[in-house]
Scaffold this active site. Structure first.
Site, PDB file in Angstrom:
ATOM      1  CE  LYS A  79      -3.589   3.525   1.734  1.00 25.83           C
ATOM      2  NZ  LYS A  79      -4.467   2.573   2.423  1.00 25.83           N
ATOM      3  CG  ASP A 112      -3.829  -0.513   4.720  1.00 30.77           C
ATOM      4  OD1 ASP A 112      -3.758   0.157   5.773  1.00 30.77           O
ATOM      5  OD2 ASP A 112      -3.770  -0.013   3.589  1.00 30.77           O
TER       6      ASP A 112
END
Ligand code: ATR
Length: 275
Positions: free
Chosen positions: A71, A107
């Site tokens: 990520k 997210d």
């Protein structure tokens, strides 16, 4: 972006990634919206990230999700990042356009949408306590700040990581030593972002005695779905939110950027993912 005209080619990259629920989620929405395409899991080791991603571009992928451990590393391969990804310091969704990678982070959206769907009356006008300062905490805290939460008490085993995260908004985030995580008297939202309480991990030890009864308790751990934290909170009458919704709702935003369709999380999908 308008609805896709050719079959969607998408994937999730990670290492390991075989366990990911994302293919199931996206296949469900492709079918529900009568869209052609596929969504695969692709295991890419950390030292093969650039080559692995280049193959996806050459294969004509529309985009991919990014999970552990890529990520942060994927950011260097992106031509541009959106404001959210930049602020969170991580990318979980990539759109490929004209051979270039555009990094996004859905997210925070997933966390906030899940919270609002589970607790429609929630107001973000009182302090929150966040346990943990890892990648998930960065997205959670960014989401809370965007919603206008006036104060966030942040506590983490490693205090230096909490201090780094607090730099996101030093005026609204204060770092609390880990051994004072039980001081919950002014809290209206308690969120566990650590891996404590997850199957195979140590228990999360926290004393909820001081927590106001109306405070919402959220655990991003979803295996098990009903963690000890959530059980203890529910027993004393606090509203609770399970973590599976964050996974489902972050996927909605990714599906939307690739297809132009914003899908919904319904009970059948939730059941499928938990099966
Ligand atoms: P994620 O991306 O899912 O947030 P992470 O970045 O590895 O994963 O973060 C894991 C979080 O769980 C961190 O806050 C970590 O605390 P440290 O920063 O001190 O490592 C926390 N955590 C994991 N194991 C823990 C333990 N045994 N006790 C307390 N906190 C723990």
């Amino acid at each position: 972006m308008s609805a896709i005209s050719s079959p969607l080619k998408a994937a999730v990259i990670g290492h390991p990634v075989a366990h990911s629920k994302s293919p199931l989620i996206h296949a469900y929405w492709l079918m529900q919206h009568d869209l052609a395409g596929h969504y695969r899991t692709i295991d890419i080791a950390p030292d093969a990230l650039a080559d692995g991603v280049r193959e996806l571009v050459e294969d004509g992928y529309d985009g991919f999700n990014v999970t552990v451990p890529h990520k942060v590393a994927i950011m260097n391969l992106c031509a541009d990042l959106d404001d959210t990804a930049r602020a969170i310091g991580a990318v979980n969704t990539v759109v490929i356009q004209d051979g270039k990678l555009y990094g996004k982070n859905t997210d925070a959206f997933g966390f906030i949408e899940n919270l609002k769907q589970a607790q429609p009356c929630i107001l973000f006008d009182k302090p929150a306590m966040v346990l943990g300062a890892g990648g998930a905490a960065r997205a959670v805290i960014y989401g809370l700040l965007q919603e206008g939460v006036p104060r966030i008490h942040l506590t983490n085993r490693s205090v230096n990581k909490a201090e780094q995260l607090a730099a996101m908004d030093p005026a609204r985030i204060d770092v609390v030593p880990w051994d004072r995580r039980h001081e919950l008297n002014d809290i209206s939202l308690l969120i566990n972002t650590t891996s404590l309480g997850m199957a195979g991990q140590p228990a999360l030890e926290i004393n909820l005695t001081a927590l106001p009864r109306g405070a919402v308790v959220y655990d991003i751990v979803y295996a098990p779905l009903m963690t000890d934290l959530l059980s203890a909170a529910q027993m004393r009458g606090n509203p609770i939110v399970t973590g599976i919704g964050m996974l489902l709702h972050q996927a909605r935003a990714a599906f939307h950027v690739w297809t132009g369709v914003m899908p919904e999380v319904d009970a059948a999908l939730e059941k499928k993912v938990l099966a």
